[in-house]
Write a protein that holds these residues in place. Structure first.
Motif, short mmCIF file in Angstrom:
data_model
loop_
_atom_site.label_atom_id
_atom_site.label_comp_id
_atom_site.label_asym_id
_atom_site.label_seq_id
_atom_site.Cartn_x
_atom_site.Cartn_y
_atom_site.Cartn_z
N LEU A 196 0.71 -1.08 0.25
CA LEU A 196 -0.07 0.00 -0.18
C LEU A 196 0.84 1.23 -0.25
O LEU A 196 1.84 1.59 0.80
N THR A 197 0.52 1.95 -0.88
CA THR A 197 1.72 2.98 -1.23
C THR A 197 0.58 4.37 -1.58
O THR A 197 -0.41 4.26 -2.10
N PRO A 198 0.82 5.93 -1.55
CA PRO A 198 0.14 6.65 -2.12
C PRO A 198 -0.56 6.54 -3.78
O PRO A 198 -1.57 7.23 -4.00
N THR A 199 0.56 5.57 -4.18
CA THR A 199 0.37 5.55 -5.15
C THR A 199 -0.95 3.92 -6.08
O THR A 199 -2.60 4.46 -6.08
N SER A 200 -1.03 3.34 -4.83
CA SER A 200 -1.76 1.98 -5.01
C SER A 200 -3.45 1.94 -4.01
O SER A 200 -4.17 1.38 -4.19
N VAL A 201 -3.14 2.69 -2.86
CA VAL A 201 -3.94 2.86 -2.47
C VAL A 201 -5.79 3.49 -3.29
O VAL A 201 -6.54 3.60 -2.97
#
Length: 449
Positions: free
Chosen positions: A78-83
């Motif tokens: 979970l990263t700022p992109t994947s969320v």
């Protein structure tokens, strides 16, 4: 060497987005450093190992289902992109389904790992799942996770001791690699970041520096991970629309069209985007692609060219640019019949009638245009310009001069002045206006003595 999943050894499945590949690679490298190559199978969609990623032509959904059902542990990155991506949640949901359905599911666990996000950013299905969430950018959490792997995956006592002794160094290796991956990760098109870039593009437009758009566009692509040699994908419709408008201001129609096409991918049913794209293709004299856009508009709104003023103007202009004046007049006439308060359509229709030599019809149409302008009580540079044209067609040159002078009070841009002059030039032939008269109108519009 094939690393096809072996049912006799532990399997770690990593759920991640393509932009987080470097983080998945870091986890894979850490597992190899901890246990040695081949002791634990790590599977993820962007893996560089043969047999650990999706094969060319393989069904993506079946590949996901197969590995989530056989994984000993699934790590959800979970990263700022994947969320902001639904795909990771889909994979996690598939894992939960496998856990509930399989009789030997006690060995299968889901471990969300966060990077540069807080607990409040963790999607609710994962936050409410009671799964232990580890911080992948925190040394204590990474060491705890690796120690759990050692306890769960090591075989004999000697291998367990050897792996346990490596935890500290592997954790530091993990953090160093992840830190670099996060540092070079492309920006996520979140609302604050997109707004910041919109402000930069707006400033460029407001300052009259549209000629610098190419440089700012290149910086934007780098920031969002789409630099040189990387295929460009849509980012945010607001950014692409602003870029297109800046390119239009420099008459770089091909770049403008490319940006409107990006916006179209994000909003394929947006008639405003389609109309702007068609206008751009037409400015570039790309009649074939303009035709394709017109067909797209017609498929979405069959009555658009009669009911919508701007769409009618686009189709009429397309006909007129190719010399098909009668067809253009028919489009304008049908649209004006449904939009009887549009002085803009009246102007287009009257001009087409002049080009066809129908002066009496044009005079009546421009009379209606003037009546519309007087009735709606709008006063802007376009109402004044249309009123000037109507006066010229009726032969009232004194009134025409007064309306052209009124245009100047609205502080028209150079491009707007040129547009009005082009409209006046279209009157020159049909009305037999001499060059001296045209020059005097040009001086008024340019505010020249």
């Amino acid at each position: 060497m094939s690393t096809e999943a072996d049912p006799d050894r532990p399997i770690i499945f990593i759920s991640h987005t393509e932009s987080d590949k470097a983080i998945a690679d870091a986890v894979d490298d850490a597992v190899k450093s901890l246990f040695g190559v081949g002791a634990v199978t790590v599977v993820y969609s962007t893996s560089r190992e043969l047999g650990s990623s999706v094969k060319f032509g393989e069904d993506w959904f079946q590949w996901i289902a197969k590995h989530v059902q056989t994984a000993t542990v699934t790590l959800v990155v979970l990263t700022p992109t994947s969320v902001r991506k639904p795909w990771v949640l889909w994979e996690a949901g598939a894992v939960f389904g496998a856990v509930l359905a399989a009789p030997a599911a006690q060995l299968r666990t889901v471990r969300p790992i966060t990077f540069q996000i807080g607990m409040s950013d963790v999607p609710s299905p994962l936050a409410n799942s009671h799964a232990h969430i580890a911080r992948g950018d925190s040394l204590p959490d990474v060491k705890l996770l690796l120690n759990e792997f050692v306890e769960q995956f090591s075989g004999d006592r000697t291998a367990t001791i050897r792996a346990a002794q490596r935890v500290d160094s592997v954790a530091m290796q993990w953090l160093d690699t992840v830190a670099e991956a996060l540092r070079t990760a492309p920006l996520t098109p979140s609302e604050p970041i997109v707004s910041e870039w919109c402000e930069r593009l707006d400033t460029l437009a407001a300052d009259g520096r549209a000629s610098e758009v190419k440089q700012l566009h290149e910086w934007l692509l780098v920031a969002f991970g789409q630099g040189h040699g990387i295929e460009q994908n849509p980012i945010d419709i607001r950014l692409h629309r602003r870029l297109a408008e800046l390119y239009l201001a420099t008459k770089n129609y091909r770049e403008a069209a490319a940006q409107f096409e990006m916006a179209r991918k994000l909003s394929p049913r947006d008639l405003f985007i389609l109309r702007s794209l068609g206008q751009t293709y037409l400015s570039d004299r790309n009649y074939a692609d303009t035709d394709q856009v017109l067909q797209s508009i017609a498929s979405l709104a069959p009555d658009a060219f009669a009911s919508n003023v701007e769409c009618a103007a686009l189709k009429g202009r397309w006909f007129r640019a190719q010399g098909h004046i009668p067809e253009a007049r028919e489009v304008y006439s049908a649209a004006f019949a449904k939009n009887s308060n549009s002085y803009y359509l009246a102007d287009l229709l009257g001009n087409a009638e002049l080009q066809l030599g129908r002066k009496s019809d044009a005079a009546l149409t421009y009379g209606r245009a003037l009546a519309i302008i007087n009735r709606i009580a709008e006063r802007n540079l376009w109402t004044e310009a249309t009123a000037a044209t109507a006066a010229i067609v009726s032969g009232d040159l004194v009134a025409a001069q007064a309306h052209l002078a009124a245009v100047r009070t609205h502080r028209p841009t150079a491009a707007e002045v040129e547009s009005i002059l082009q409209g006046l030039e279209r009157l020159q032939g049909p009305l037999d206006i001499d060059a001296e008269q045209m020059a005097s109108w040009s001086r008024i519009l340019r505010d020249q003595p």
